[in-house]
Design a protein around this motif. Structure first.
Motif, PDB file in Angstrom:
ATOM      1  N   ALA A   1      -4.956 -38.460  -6.934  1.00 17.59           N
ATOM      2  CA  ALA A   1      -3.592 -38.321  -6.428  1.00 17.59           C
ATOM      3  C   ALA A   1      -2.683 -39.452  -6.900  1.00 17.59           C
ATOM      4  CB  ALA A   1      -3.612 -38.276  -4.894  1.00 17.59           C
ATOM      5  N   MET A   2      -3.229 -40.454  -7.611  1.00 16.80           N
ATOM      6  CA  MET A   2      -2.439 -41.600  -8.067  1.00 16.80           C
ATOM      7  C   MET A   2      -1.738 -41.275  -9.383  1.00 16.80           C
ATOM      8  SD  MET A   2      -4.963 -44.839  -7.269  1.00 16.80           S
ATOM      9  CE  MET A   2      -5.715 -45.064  -5.645  1.00 16.80           C
ATOM     10  N   ASP A   3      -0.439 -41.530  -9.434  1.00 17.84           N
ATOM     11  CA  ASP A   3       0.332 -41.223 -10.637  1.00 17.84           C
ATOM     12  C   ASP A   3      -0.131 -42.024 -11.850  1.00 17.84           C
ATOM     13  OD1 ASP A   3       1.741 -39.406  -9.200  1.00 17.84           O
ATOM     14  OD2 ASP A   3       3.592 -40.587  -9.058  1.00 17.84           O
ATOM     15  N   ASP A   4      -0.558 -43.289 -11.659  1.00 14.33           N
ATOM     16  CA  ASP A   4      -1.027 -44.098 -12.794  1.00 14.33           C
ATOM     17  C   ASP A   4      -2.259 -43.475 -13.439  1.00 14.33           C
ATOM     18  OD1 ASP A   4       0.954 -46.055 -12.544  1.00 14.33           O
ATOM     19  OD2 ASP A   4      -0.191 -47.131 -11.020  1.00 14.33           O
ATOM     20  N   PHE A   5      -3.154 -42.971 -12.619  1.00 14.35           N
ATOM     21  CA  PHE A   5      -4.356 -42.306 -13.120  1.00 14.35           C
ATOM     22  C   PHE A   5      -3.979 -41.036 -13.878  1.00 14.35           C
ATOM     23  CE2 PHE A   5      -7.737 -39.140 -12.529  1.00 14.35           C
ATOM     24  CZ  PHE A   5      -8.849 -39.827 -12.992  1.00 14.35           C
ATOM     25  N   LEU A   6      -3.102 -40.231 -13.296  1.00 13.07           N
ATOM     26  CA  LEU A   6      -2.697 -38.983 -13.938  1.00 13.07           C
ATOM     27  C   LEU A   6      -1.916 -39.242 -15.224  1.00 13.07           C
ATOM     28  CD1 LEU A   6      -1.592 -36.936 -10.785  1.00 13.07           C
ATOM     29  CD2 LEU A   6      -3.725 -36.724 -12.064  1.00 13.07           C
TER      30      LEU A   6
ATOM     31  N   LEU B   1      -0.633 -32.504 -16.148  1.00 18.20           N
ATOM     32  CA  LEU B   1      -0.744 -32.194 -14.728  1.00 18.20           C
ATOM     33  C   LEU B   1       0.271 -32.981 -13.906  1.00 18.20           C
ATOM     34  CD1 LEU B   1      -2.274 -30.713 -12.496  1.00 18.20           C
ATOM     35  CD2 LEU B   1      -3.881 -32.618 -12.422  1.00 18.20           C
ATOM     36  N   LEU B   2       0.533 -34.223 -14.316  1.00 21.18           N
ATOM     37  CA  LEU B   2       1.526 -35.029 -13.599  1.00 21.18           C
ATOM     38  C   LEU B   2       2.909 -34.385 -13.693  1.00 21.18           C
ATOM     39  CD1 LEU B   2       2.278 -37.608 -12.056  1.00 21.18           C
ATOM     40  CD2 LEU B   2       2.596 -38.739 -14.267  1.00 21.18           C
ATOM     41  N   ARG B   3       3.266 -33.905 -14.870  1.00 20.59           N
ATOM     42  CA  ARG B   3       4.573 -33.249 -15.021  1.00 20.59           C
ATOM     43  C   ARG B   3       4.641 -32.003 -14.147  1.00 20.59           C
ATOM     44  NH1 ARG B   3       3.561 -34.649 -20.472  1.00 20.59           N
ATOM     45  NH2 ARG B   3       2.815 -32.523 -20.906  1.00 20.59           N
ATOM     46  N   ARG B   4       3.562 -31.239 -14.143  1.00 13.67           N
ATOM     47  CA  ARG B   4       3.564 -30.017 -13.337  1.00 13.67           C
ATOM     48  C   ARG B   4       3.620 -30.334 -11.843  1.00 13.67           C
ATOM     49  NH1 ARG B   4      -1.299 -26.165 -14.470  1.00 13.67           N
ATOM     50  NH2 ARG B   4      -2.272 -27.237 -12.722  1.00 13.67           N
ATOM     51  N   LYS B   5       2.935 -31.394 -11.470  1.00 18.27           N
ATOM     52  CA  LYS B   5       2.951 -31.813 -10.063  1.00 18.27           C
ATOM     53  C   LYS B   5       4.365 -32.160  -9.616  1.00 18.27           C
ATOM     54  CE  LYS B   5       1.862 -35.932  -7.375  1.00 18.27           C
ATOM     55  NZ  LYS B   5       1.276 -37.283  -7.443  1.00 18.27           N
ATOM     56  N   ASN B   6       5.088 -32.913 -10.456  1.00 13.55           N
ATOM     57  CA  ASN B   6       6.425 -33.364 -10.088  1.00 13.55           C
ATOM     58  C   ASN B   6       7.452 -32.240 -10.145  1.00 13.55           C
ATOM     59  OD1 ASN B   6       5.536 -35.996  -9.704  1.00 13.55           O
ATOM     60  ND2 ASN B   6       5.909 -36.570 -11.844  1.00 13.55           N
ATOM     61  N   GLN B   7       7.120 -31.188 -10.878  1.00 20.96           N
ATOM     62  CA  GLN B   7       8.077 -30.097 -11.039  1.00 20.96           C
ATOM     63  C   GLN B   7       7.670 -28.829 -10.293  1.00 20.96           C
ATOM     64  OE1 GLN B   7       8.334 -29.592 -15.274  1.00 20.96           O
ATOM     65  NE2 GLN B   7       9.104 -31.665 -15.642  1.00 20.96           N
ATOM     66  N   ALA B   8       6.586 -28.912  -9.502  1.00 23.06           N
ATOM     67  CA  ALA B   8       6.047 -27.703  -8.860  1.00 23.06           C
ATOM     68  C   ALA B   8       7.000 -27.179  -7.789  1.00 23.06           C
ATOM     69  CB  ALA B   8       4.685 -28.007  -8.237  1.00 23.06           C
ATOM     70  N   HIS B   9       7.487 -25.974  -8.013  1.00 22.07           N
ATOM     71  CA  HIS B   9       8.330 -25.331  -7.017  1.00 22.07           C
ATOM     72  C   HIS B   9       7.807 -23.928  -6.680  1.00 22.07           C
ATOM     73  CE1 HIS B   9      11.209 -28.553  -7.391  1.00 22.07           C
ATOM     74  NE2 HIS B   9      11.318 -28.343  -8.697  1.00 22.07           N
ATOM     75  N   GLU B  10       7.099 -23.356  -7.666  1.00 21.90           N
ATOM     76  CA  GLU B  10       6.708 -21.962  -7.474  1.00 21.90           C
ATOM     77  C   GLU B  10       5.639 -21.811  -6.403  1.00 21.90           C
ATOM     78  OE1 GLU B  10       3.750 -23.779 -10.193  1.00 21.90           O
ATOM     79  OE2 GLU B  10       5.943 -23.826  -9.979  1.00 21.90           O
ATOM     80  N   SER B  11       4.774 -22.784  -6.232  1.00 25.05           N
ATOM     81  CA  SER B  11       3.742 -22.701  -5.197  1.00 25.05           C
ATOM     82  C   SER B  11       3.159 -24.072  -4.940  1.00 25.05           C
ATOM     83  CB  SER B  11       2.620 -21.732  -5.607  1.00 25.05           C
ATOM     84  OG  SER B  11       1.576 -21.759  -4.651  1.00 25.05           O
TER      85      SER B  11
END
Length: 521
Positions: free
Chosen positions: A49-54, A61-71
């Motif tokens: 769950a740490m952004d530095d690791f991702l 995956l980090l980009r998708r996490k920050n932009q996730a709106h669909e689900s």
């Protein structure tokens, strides 16, 4: 005549002694394997769950996490990320097959030392990782350690502990697992704010319990059961006599009394019987079908409670329902603390109430919590929305109801019961089956959970709740009680069970005579 189940007083006739400092020390040292296992479970969810690791390993995956709106349920659906966590369990599955042979032929302590060595190597790889391949190799080395530790530690604890404390002592393993998870969550809570190497510190601190289990393992004596068995297996009379003398000295130290001849005699009989078995695996399948069926069922059911899915990805789950990263790790630390306290309850009650009552109560508690969480999420949480404050609080409360229900029932019993129900000749093989099945289903759940969460959404909680109902019914009808029985007599309860006795072959004359002798001691 088939031996009836012994009461606590009857068992005490040949399993006497007190809770000595030696027993406590050996249990503490052996249980460090559980601490390492728990830390590995807890640390992976927080690190992922740490952004530095991702940023370093999973930028897409980090980009998708920050932009996730669909689900919001699909933020962390990535098979490579899941492989980082679950590769540990694939390696553990392979290791346990080798560990069964090492544990029987070279002793329980040798397997514990090998576990410590693999743990240390795995920590080094993970701490120094610069790409995903190194991460996965490190996790696999940790998995080898888990395979050896989970094979040897429960056996060691069951064979060292006096009968009337065996349940509590063995649950020390599960207690250590829960403490390891709690420590991992607390470590992640603080290291998440150390940029950009906080994740390395989280993974690297696993070196502390890894080093402790290896160094402290050097101080352990092997169990009297193992010493006798290996002495007789040598085929050399002088070696067997020396092993019997050594086993007597170790048993005197463990029990804290000068005369342990009756208990040693029972162990010697079990060792002699084990020498007649050429293939422990074949013997287990032929003579121990009830124990084998219960062992497999316990491991499958333990994973299908949903607890590992929740504990692996506790920070991810809390983020999924709308909490910020800091609050997620803080909430996971709270649930870890509850799990530790609840396991202590199991330690206090398992040898008083017995195994079955704790399993049945835990099943009811988990069922209610899972159904309530599913209903709450299904009726209140929509894609792209965060839950209200009231709903968020109820999710935490229900999670904290579920966790103790598991931690004083299916969590510790899944390791305690398989380690005590097999006869000596099949005990390492039986424990190997327990570890293998546990790791297999842990892997499957770890690898599939986030994808299942994405596809099933709130219905995943109903999926696990249905399995909790099934396992509660199975425990009620199919599990005999084993509390208070000396470990060499536990396998006798299956012949008195209304279901399992139909699957057992009749006792040979020699076996019946041995059981009768142990009964009248």
């Amino acid at each position: 005549m088939v031996m009836a189940a012994l009461s606590m007083d009857e068992a005490g006739r040949y399993d006497q002694g007190r809770l000595t400092l030696h027993v406590v020390w050996t249990a503490v040292v052996a249980a460090f394997g559980g601490l390492m296992f728990g830390y590995d479970i807890g640390i992976s969810g927080g690190v992922t769950a740490m952004d530095d690791f991702l940023t370093l390993f999973f930028p897409r995956l980090l980009r998708r996490k920050n932009q996730a709106h669909e689900s919001d349920y699909c933020k962390f659906d990535d098979h490579t990320l899941q492989l980082f966590t679950s590769s540990l369990y694939l390696a553990a599955m392979a290791a346990t097959l080798v560990a069964a042979h090492v544990t029987r032929k070279q002793g329980r302590v040798r397997s514990i030392l090998l576990a410590g060595a693999f743990f240390i190597l795995g920590v080094i790889f993970n701490f120094a990782s610069v790409h995903v391949a190194m991460l996965i190799v490190g996790r696999m080395l940790l998995g080898l350690g888990v395979g050896f530790a989970n094979q040897a530690v429960p056996l060691y604890l069951s064979e060292v502990a006096p009968a009337r404390w065996r349940g509590a002592m063995n649950i020390g393993f599960q207690l250590s697992v829960t403490i390891g998870i709690l420590v991992a969550n607390l470590v992640n809570y603080f290291t998440q704010n150390i940029h950009p190497w906080g994740w390395r510190l989280s993974l690297g601190l696993a070196g502390i319990p890894a080093t402790v289990i290896f160094l402290a393992g050097l101080t352990l004596s092997d169990t009297p059961n193992s010493i006798l068995e290996r002495g007789l297996a040598s085929g050399d009379g002088d070696v067997a006599d020396a092993a019997e003398k050594q086993a007597y000295e170790v048993l005197c130290k463990i029990r804290g009394i000068p005369d342990v001849r009756a208990e040693l005699h029972a162990m010697k009989q079990a060792s002699q019987a084990s020498q007649a078995v050429q293939s422990p695996w074949r013997a287990m399948w032929k003579k121990n079908k009830p124990q084998l069926a219960v062992t497999v069922a316990l491991q499958v059911f333990q994973q299908l409670t949903g607890i590992n899915a929740i504990m692996f990805y506790a920070p991810v789950l809390f983020q999924t329902v709308g909490f910020k990263s800091d609050a997620a790790l803080y909430s996971a630390a709270i649930t870890g603390g509850i799990k530790v306290l609840s396991t202590l309850v199991s330690v206090a009650l398992v040898d008083r109430l017995g195994r079955r009552k704790l399993l049945l109560e835990g099943s009811v508690q988990m069922l209610v919590a899972q159904v309530a969480i599913g209903v709450l999420l299904g009726t209140s949480l929509k894609a792209g929305q965060e839950p209200s404050g009231v709903v968020a609080i109820w999710i935490i409360v229900l999670t904290c109801v579920f966790v103790p229900g598991f931690a004083w029932s299916w969590g510790p019993m899944g390791w305690l019961i398989p380690s005590e129900i097999f006869p000596l000749e099949s005990r390492p093989a039986g424990q190997s089956v327990a570890v293998l099945v546990n790791m297999l289903f842990t892997f499957l759940i770890a690898q599939a959970f986030l994808s299942m969460l994405c596809a099933m959404r709130f219905a995943i909680y109903f999926f696990f709740a249905a399995w909790v109902l099934v396992m509660g019914i199975a425990a009620f009808f199919l599990l005999p009680e084993t509390k208070g029985l000396p470990i060499e007599d536990v396998d006798s309860v299956w012949r008195n069970h209304r279901v399992w006795r139909t699957l057992l072959p009749p006792l040979t004359e020699a076996e019946a005579r041995q059981q009768h002798m142990r009964q009248i001691m």
